[in-house]
Write a protein that holds these residues in place. Structure first.
Motif, PDB file in Angstrom:
ATOM      1  N   PRO A 108       0.828  -1.208   0.000  1.00  0.00           N
ATOM      2  CA  PRO A 108       0.000   0.000   0.000  1.00  0.00           C
ATOM      3  C   PRO A 108       0.865   1.261   0.000  1.00  0.00           C
ATOM      4  CG  PRO A 108      -0.574  -1.464   1.844  1.00  0.00           C
ATOM      5  CD  PRO A 108       0.642  -2.031   1.177  1.00  0.00           C
ATOM      6  N   ALA A 109       0.400   2.306  -0.711  1.00  0.00           N
ATOM      7  CA  ALA A 109       1.165   3.547  -0.802  1.00  0.00           C
ATOM      8  C   ALA A 109       1.468   4.073   0.596  1.00  0.00           C
ATOM      9  CB  ALA A 109       0.373   4.581  -1.600  1.00  0.00           C
ATOM     10  N   GLY A 110       2.720   4.451   0.833  1.00  0.00           N
ATOM     11  CA  GLY A 110       3.098   5.050   2.114  1.00  0.00           C
ATOM     12  C   GLY A 110       3.528   4.039   3.150  1.00  0.00           C
ATOM     13  N   ALA A 111       3.382   2.718   2.844  1.00  0.00           N
ATOM     14  CA  ALA A 111       3.693   1.707   3.852  1.00  0.00           C
ATOM     15  C   ALA A 111       5.177   1.670   4.188  1.00  0.00           C
ATOM     16  CB  ALA A 111       3.228   0.336   3.361  1.00  0.00           C
ATOM     17  N   ASP A 112       6.019   2.171   3.248  1.00  0.00           N
ATOM     18  CA  ASP A 112       7.465   2.121   3.472  1.00  0.00           C
ATOM     19  C   ASP A 112       7.983   3.355   4.221  1.00  0.00           C
ATOM     20  OD1 ASP A 112       6.619   3.621   1.363  1.00  0.00           O
ATOM     21  OD2 ASP A 112       8.320   3.154   0.036  1.00  0.00           O
ATOM     22  N   ARG A 113       7.116   4.320   4.538  1.00  0.00           N
ATOM     23  CA  ARG A 113       7.545   5.525   5.262  1.00  0.00           C
ATOM     24  C   ARG A 113       7.368   5.335   6.754  1.00  0.00           C
ATOM     25  NH1 ARG A 113       7.434  10.271   2.120  1.00  0.00           N
ATOM     26  NH2 ARG A 113       6.796   9.859  -0.006  1.00  0.00           N
ATOM     27  N   PRO A 114       8.060   6.136   7.575  1.00  0.00           N
ATOM     28  CA  PRO A 114       7.821   6.044   9.019  1.00  0.00           C
ATOM     29  C   PRO A 114       6.365   6.400   9.325  1.00  0.00           C
ATOM     30  CG  PRO A 114       9.482   7.747   8.486  1.00  0.00           C
ATOM     31  CD  PRO A 114       9.061   7.126   7.197  1.00  0.00           C
ATOM     32  N   ALA A 115       5.808   5.773  10.372  1.00  0.00           N
ATOM     33  CA  ALA A 115       4.385   5.980  10.670  1.00  0.00           C
ATOM     34  C   ALA A 115       4.100   7.451  10.959  1.00  0.00           C
ATOM     35  CB  ALA A 115       4.012   5.124  11.875  1.00  0.00           C
ATOM     36  N   ALA A 116       3.132   8.015  10.251  1.00  0.00           N
ATOM     37  CA  ALA A 116       2.708   9.397  10.491  1.00  0.00           C
ATOM     38  C   ALA A 116       1.501   9.340  11.414  1.00  0.00           C
ATOM     39  CB  ALA A 116       2.331  10.040   9.162  1.00  0.00           C
ATOM     40  N   PRO A 117       1.220  10.423  12.158  1.00  0.00           N
ATOM     41  CA  PRO A 117       0.012  10.384  12.995  1.00  0.00           C
ATOM     42  C   PRO A 117      -1.215  10.188  12.127  1.00  0.00           C
ATOM     43  CG  PRO A 117       0.985  12.595  12.931  1.00  0.00           C
ATOM     44  CD  PRO A 117       1.908  11.700  12.175  1.00  0.00           C
ATOM     45  N   ARG A 118      -2.162   9.388  12.596  1.00  0.00           N
ATOM     46  CA  ARG A 118      -3.339   9.159  11.751  1.00  0.00           C
ATOM     47  C   ARG A 118      -4.315  10.312  11.907  1.00  0.00           C
ATOM     48  NH1 ARG A 118      -6.601   4.117  14.626  1.00  0.00           N
ATOM     49  NH2 ARG A 118      -7.313   5.284  16.434  1.00  0.00           N
ATOM     50  N   PRO A 119      -5.222  10.464  10.958  1.00  0.00           N
ATOM     51  CA  PRO A 119      -6.220  11.533  11.085  1.00  0.00           C
ATOM     52  C   PRO A 119      -7.052  11.359  12.359  1.00  0.00           C
ATOM     53  CG  PRO A 119      -6.309  10.498   8.928  1.00  0.00           C
ATOM     54  CD  PRO A 119      -5.395   9.678   9.762  1.00  0.00           C
ATOM     55  N   ARG A 120      -7.840  12.378  12.694  1.00  0.00           N
ATOM     56  CA  ARG A 120      -8.644  12.325  13.925  1.00  0.00           C
ATOM     57  C   ARG A 120      -9.859  11.434  13.710  1.00  0.00           C
ATOM     58  NH1 ARG A 120      -9.066  18.601  15.665  1.00  0.00           N
ATOM     59  NH2 ARG A 120      -6.843  19.044  15.660  1.00  0.00           N
ATOM     60  N   VAL A 121      -9.633  10.128  13.703  1.00  0.00           N
ATOM     61  CA  VAL A 121     -10.740   9.174  13.568  1.00  0.00           C
ATOM     62  C   VAL A 121     -11.177   8.738  14.961  1.00  0.00           C
ATOM     63  CG1 VAL A 121     -10.084   8.389  11.270  1.00  0.00           C
ATOM     64  CG2 VAL A 121      -9.080   7.297  13.284  1.00  0.00           C
ATOM     65  N   ARG A 122     -12.279   7.994  15.023  1.00  0.00           N
ATOM     66  CA  ARG A 122     -12.826   7.613  16.329  1.00  0.00           C
ATOM     67  C   ARG A 122     -11.976   6.544  16.999  1.00  0.00           C
ATOM     68  NH1 ARG A 122     -18.774   5.887  14.995  1.00  0.00           N
ATOM     69  NH2 ARG A 122     -18.372   4.688  16.874  1.00  0.00           N
ATOM     70  N   PRO A 123     -11.419   6.821  18.166  1.00  0.00           N
ATOM     71  CA  PRO A 123     -10.586   5.808  18.830  1.00  0.00           C
ATOM     72  C   PRO A 123     -11.396   4.590  19.278  1.00  0.00           C
ATOM     73  CG  PRO A 123     -10.822   7.775  20.210  1.00  0.00           C
ATOM     74  CD  PRO A 123     -11.464   8.089  18.901  1.00  0.00           C
ATOM     75  N   ASP A 124     -12.712   4.767  19.488  1.00  0.00           N
ATOM     76  CA  ASP A 124     -13.496   3.634  19.994  1.00  0.00           C
ATOM     77  C   ASP A 124     -13.709   2.563  18.915  1.00  0.00           C
ATOM     78  OD1 ASP A 124     -15.191   5.677  18.773  1.00  0.00           O
ATOM     79  OD2 ASP A 124     -16.866   4.393  19.320  1.00  0.00           O
ATOM     80  N   LEU A 125     -13.286   2.830  17.682  1.00  0.00           N
ATOM     81  CA  LEU A 125     -13.430   1.811  16.639  1.00  0.00           C
ATOM     82  C   LEU A 125     -12.223   0.875  16.585  1.00  0.00           C
ATOM     83  CD1 LEU A 125     -15.004   3.851  13.693  1.00  0.00           C
ATOM     84  CD2 LEU A 125     -16.145   2.530  15.468  1.00  0.00           C
ATOM     85  N   ASP A 126     -11.182   1.166  17.384  1.00  0.00           N
ATOM     86  CA  ASP A 126      -9.953   0.378  17.292  1.00  0.00           C
ATOM     87  C   ASP A 126     -10.171  -1.120  17.501  1.00  0.00           C
ATOM     88  OD1 ASP A 126      -8.237   2.289  16.486  1.00  0.00           O
ATOM     89  OD2 ASP A 126      -7.535   2.824  18.496  1.00  0.00           O
TER      90      ASP A 126
END
Ligand SMILES: Cc1ncc(COP(=O)(O)O)c(C=O)c1O
Length: 380
Positions: free
Chosen positions: A3-21
């Protein structure tokens, strides 16, 4: 492909709902050629020729959006069930309607009551709405415990799923049991009778016909019970995604408001209308599958397996800790079945030869010594 971006260091994810984790991911069936698919409760029959013809005929219109109100199909279903079109809502499979029902009933913190084990999608869609899921265990006989479900209703309860026949155990509730249950459910709690497999129910002296029950209640002005059916199972159109809901008009109006626009595709609408024209053929196919279900069940019972009575197009094998090894054993014989680890295995009734293959696999499983496991496994 990565997937695009998988080879980069992890960036902060967008402000999605944490309760869906922790939400379980519904994987469904991965396409696997050459396997006997007894894992998804599909029909082994290809659609009737008239249905394929209707699909071909509609193909030239695919530059246009579907009829959002699905007027023709809704009118046919209204006629079929003796109700007004205003009481019917179509959806992208009955699972699409389950999502819409949760959306109209539940906000964060509200409660949804479900039998458990039951259709695995219920908890995920309830949690997606932020609702709290209360799972009420099945009885030791693998049937819905309606008195316990009724007793679990609280001020926070907004919706109760009653799945009959229940997926994955196949057990069906009777109309009398449901009437007793509804008599103690508050009249403002939405009860959803999910009848995805209703067409395969036989032999019960008082089978639940949820559509008939809801129709009778609507005539008495009672609006909190709805029923769901689908073209996916008995009609063999799982790939097209058409389900329908019978409800009071205000409920249908709300379902329309939360619907994804144009969710029921043109091909799906036309195919479903054509399928209703083939009802005799569909009934004959259901009768055949019911005959096969009973043949497979009798053979498994003879061989020492515990197999509860089923009113659906599948059988439940409550083999507990042997579930995964039996599924792996079947996979080794190119048969896909659905394992519920630690609980059991659900086996769809397929074409005759597929059922023979399943019985042979079950026989081999028993011969390698696993029959003791099968006999002694905890129920459910
Ligand atoms: C109990 C139950 N309800 C609803 C569905 C959804 O069926 P569909 O969305 O294909 O109509 C399923 C599918 O397996 C089911 O088992």
């Amino acid at each position: 492909m990565t997937p695009a971006g998988a080879d980069r260091p992890a960036a902060p994810r967008p402000r999605v709902r944490p309760d869906l984790d922790g939400l379980p991911l519904f994987r469904g069936r991965a396409a696997e050629g050459g396997m006997i698919g007894l894992d998804c409760n599909e029909s082994p029959f290809a659609p009737p020729v008239a249905v394929s013809d209707a699909i071909s005929a509609a193909a030239g219109e695919l530059n246009r959006y579907p009829d959002n109100a699905a007027v023709d199909l809704t009118a046919r279903l209204a006629e079929r069930y003796g109700v007004s079109p205003a009481n019917l809502t179509l959806g992208a499979g009955s699972v699409g309607l389950c999502v819409q029902l949760i959306q109209i009933a539940c906000a964060a913190g509200d409660e949804v009551i479900i039998p458990w084990r039951s259709f695995e999608v219920y908890p995920a869609i309830a949690r997606t709405a932020g609702a709290v899921v209360r799972r009420i265990p099945l009885t030791p006989e693998h049937t819905l415990d309606l008195p316990a479900m009724a007793a679990a209703i609280s001020d926070r309860t907004r919706l109760v799923f009653v799945c009959s026949p229940n997926n994955p155990t196949g057990s069906a509730v009777s109309r009398a049991e449901v009437e007793r249950f509804l008599a103690v459910v508050p009249s403002d709690v939405l009860v959803v009778l999910d009848e995805a497999y209703a067409e395969f129910t036989t032999g019960d002296a008082d089978p639940l016909d949820g559509f008939g029950l809801v129709r009778d209640r609507l005539r008495q002005g009672r609006t909190n019970v709805v029923a769901l059916r689908t073209f996916s199972k008995a009609y063999g159109l799982a790939g097209l995604r058409v389900g329908y809901c019978l409800s009071a008009v205000p409920v249908a109006e709300l379902l329309g408001r939360v619907a994804v626009p144009y969710a029921v595709a043109t091909l799906a609408q036309r195919a479903a209308v054509a399928a209703l024209d083939c009802e005799e053929e569909v009934r004959g196919r259901c009768r055949h599958l019911v005959g096969e279900r009973e043949r497979v069940r009798a053979a498994l019972l003879d061989a020492g397996w515990d197999v509860p009575v089923s009113g659906a197009n599948f059988l439940w094998l409550p083999i507990g800790s042997a579930a995964e090894s039996f599924a792996a054993h079947c996979r080794g014989r190119r048969i896909l079945v659905k394992a519920f680890p630690g609980e059991g295995v659900r086996v769809t009734v397929g074409a005759d030869a597929e059922n023979d293959a399943l019985l042979a696999a079950a026989g081999q499983f028993a011969q390698v010594g696993a029959v003791d496991v099968v006999r002694s496994a905890p129920l459910g």
